[in-house]
Design a protein around this motif. Structure first.
Motif, mmCIF file in Angstrom:
data_model
loop_
_atom_site.group_PDB
_atom_site.id
_atom_site.type_symbol
_atom_site.label_atom_id
_atom_site.label_comp_id
_atom_site.label_asym_id
_atom_site.label_seq_id
_atom_site.Cartn_x
_atom_site.Cartn_y
_atom_site.Cartn_z
ATOM 1 N N THR A 77 0.920 -1.072 -0.092
ATOM 2 C CA THR A 77 -0.022 0.112 -0.081
ATOM 3 C C THR A 77 0.710 1.190 0.005
ATOM 4 O O THR A 77 1.808 1.358 0.859
ATOM 5 C CB THR A 77 -1.031 0.180 1.268
ATOM 6 O OG1 THR A 77 -1.681 -1.163 1.243
ATOM 7 C CG2 THR A 77 -1.956 1.001 1.074
ATOM 8 N N GLU A 92 -3.642 -0.323 7.625
ATOM 9 C CA GLU A 92 -3.500 -1.577 6.956
ATOM 10 C C GLU A 92 -4.044 -2.745 7.938
ATOM 11 O O GLU A 92 -4.543 -3.746 7.412
ATOM 12 C CB GLU A 92 -1.899 -1.685 6.984
ATOM 13 C CG GLU A 92 -1.293 -1.294 5.700
ATOM 14 C CD GLU A 92 -1.629 -1.931 4.560
ATOM 15 O OE1 GLU A 92 -1.002 -2.992 4.095
ATOM 16 O OE2 GLU A 92 -2.595 -1.610 3.933
ATOM 17 N N ARG A 95 -7.647 -2.844 6.887
ATOM 18 C CA ARG A 95 -7.991 -3.276 5.506
ATOM 19 C C ARG A 95 -7.710 -4.838 5.435
ATOM 20 O O ARG A 95 -8.512 -5.733 4.989
ATOM 21 C CB ARG A 95 -6.787 -2.764 4.631
ATOM 22 C CG ARG A 95 -6.937 -3.252 3.039
ATOM 23 C CD ARG A 95 -5.786 -2.618 2.386
ATOM 24 N NE ARG A 95 -4.597 -3.279 2.643
ATOM 25 C CZ ARG A 95 -4.000 -4.589 2.408
ATOM 26 N NH1 ARG A 95 -4.941 -5.548 1.414
ATOM 27 N NH2 ARG A 95 -3.075 -4.889 2.675
ATOM 28 N N ARG A 126 -7.906 -1.177 -1.141
ATOM 29 C CA ARG A 126 -6.836 -0.603 -1.940
ATOM 30 C C ARG A 126 -6.764 -0.671 -3.458
ATOM 31 O O ARG A 126 -7.372 -1.842 -4.037
ATOM 32 C CB ARG A 126 -5.581 -1.596 -1.443
ATOM 33 C CG ARG A 126 -4.400 -1.269 -2.047
ATOM 34 C CD ARG A 126 -3.037 -1.814 -1.120
ATOM 35 N NE ARG A 126 -3.060 -3.288 -1.710
ATOM 36 C CZ ARG A 126 -2.323 -4.265 -0.849
ATOM 37 N NH1 ARG A 126 -1.508 -3.760 -0.261
ATOM 38 N NH2 ARG A 126 -2.378 -5.454 -1.471
ATOM 39 N N SER A 127 -6.297 0.458 -4.000
ATOM 40 C CA SER A 127 -6.721 0.326 -5.313
ATOM 41 C C SER A 127 -5.555 -0.273 -6.180
ATOM 42 O O SER A 127 -4.835 -1.040 -5.472
ATOM 43 C CB SER A 127 -6.353 2.236 -5.789
ATOM 44 O OG SER A 127 -4.861 2.358 -5.585
ATOM 45 N N LYS A 132 -0.550 2.073 -5.126
ATOM 46 C CA LYS A 132 -1.906 1.222 -4.628
ATOM 47 C C LYS A 132 -1.973 1.824 -3.405
ATOM 48 O O LYS A 132 -1.790 1.599 -2.113
ATOM 49 C CB LYS A 132 -1.442 -0.146 -4.266
ATOM 50 C CG LYS A 132 -0.975 -0.988 -5.707
ATOM 51 C CD LYS A 132 -0.599 -2.252 -5.431
ATOM 52 C CE LYS A 132 -0.409 -3.151 -6.849
ATOM 53 N NZ LYS A 132 0.440 -2.308 -7.764
ATOM 54 N N VAL A 133 -3.244 2.830 -3.603
ATOM 55 C CA VAL A 133 -3.387 3.820 -2.375
ATOM 56 C C VAL A 133 -4.799 3.018 -1.537
ATOM 57 O O VAL A 133 -5.430 2.389 -2.222
ATOM 58 C CB VAL A 133 -4.009 5.029 -2.845
ATOM 59 C CG1 VAL A 133 -2.615 5.778 -3.531
ATOM 60 C CG2 VAL A 133 -4.932 5.081 -3.606
ATOM 61 N N PRO A 134 -4.808 3.179 -0.382
ATOM 62 C CA PRO A 134 -6.082 3.078 0.402
ATOM 63 C C PRO A 134 -7.339 3.582 0.022
ATOM 64 O O PRO A 134 -7.345 4.814 -0.312
ATOM 65 C CB PRO A 134 -5.645 3.264 1.809
ATOM 66 C CG PRO A 134 -4.734 4.348 1.788
ATOM 67 C CD PRO A 134 -3.926 4.381 0.649
ATOM 68 N N CYS A 149 -5.220 10.552 3.257
ATOM 69 C CA CYS A 149 -4.365 9.888 4.530
ATOM 70 C C CYS A 149 -3.719 10.902 5.267
ATOM 71 O O CYS A 149 -3.706 11.018 6.536
ATOM 72 C CB CYS A 149 -3.535 8.792 4.164
ATOM 73 S SG CYS A 149 -4.249 7.453 3.403
#
Length: 223
Positions: A77, A92, A95, A126-127, A132-134, A149
């Motif tokens: 991430t 994290e 997630r 997550r993208s 790969k952003v939250p 964030c």
């Protein structure tokens, strides 16, 4: 590279798209490139003072994003520059656990909430892509919106209401309810004597107030 022009007055890269244009800040490009250069130990990607308001700065940003996506770290991430490491760890964990959460977003410099009621309740996803952003995925949705964030003031467990993260400057806003001059919506929630929302029912006003202070109140109650 795509058709890009500079807007020095607003410090923006103006990027042409099929449907029009999109904008990206000079400072955002610099901060992302700087963070990636440091984490990958790639001084060649580090932006210089001369890059700050030039097309070279955007080129370095794109090169840094590509380098990150091709690196081993790119599988994890990616968090925005300025993200509190404690928050990153909590996000994290949420997630991985699929935990439903409530976000409070705002100005981390002052601790003032933006009083957002949308895109603040859901699970953390997550993208895909190079960064790969939250994401905050609302209940019933398959996709979500990127979590800002660097602007998270608090993060609560939705089921228990307990705080999982709290920025040191955040204090729940001092909201109160008073009668308004609106015949249709006679109840007003005010902050510093300024109305922020009006309601036709005092119960809805109370639910809104509680939600904005971080309580686990379903937004549909006051909408």
């Amino acid at each position: 590279m795509r058709d890009i022009t500079l807007n020095p007055e607003q410090r923006l890269y103006v990027i042409a798209t099929e449907g029009g244009v999109t904008c990206f800040g000079f400072d955002n490009a610099r901060d992302h490139a700087r963070q990636i250069a440091q984490r990958l130990d790639r001084p060649d990607l580090m932006p210089t003072a001369d890059d700050a308001a030039s097309l070279t700065g955007y080129e370095k940003y794109l090169a840094a994003v590509r380098a990150w996506g091709e690196s081993a770290q790119g599988h994890g991430t990616y968090f925005d520059p300025g993200t509190d490491p404690r928050l990153a760890r909590v996000l994290e964990t949420c997630r991985r656990d699929g935990r439903k959460v409530r976000l409070v977003l705002g100005d981390t410099g002052t601790g003032a909430s933006w009083l957002d009621e949308f895109d603040v309740v859901g699970t953390v996803g997550r993208s895909t892509g190079l960064l790969k952003v939250p994401l905050l995925v609302e209940p019933g949705e398959a996709a979500g919106t990127a979590i800002l964030c660097a602007h998270v003031l608090a993060l609560m467990d939705w089921d228990t209401g307990l705080p999982l993260y709290r920025h040191p400057r955040w204090q729940p806003p001092e909201l109160r309810i008073r009668a308004s001059d609106d015949d249709v919506r006679p109840w007003s929630v005010v902050l510093h004597e300024q109305p922020v929302a009006n309601f036709d029912d005092i119960g809805k006003a109370g639910a809104y107030l509680a939600f904005m202070r971080g309580a686990s109140v379903e937004p549909r109650v006051f909408r």
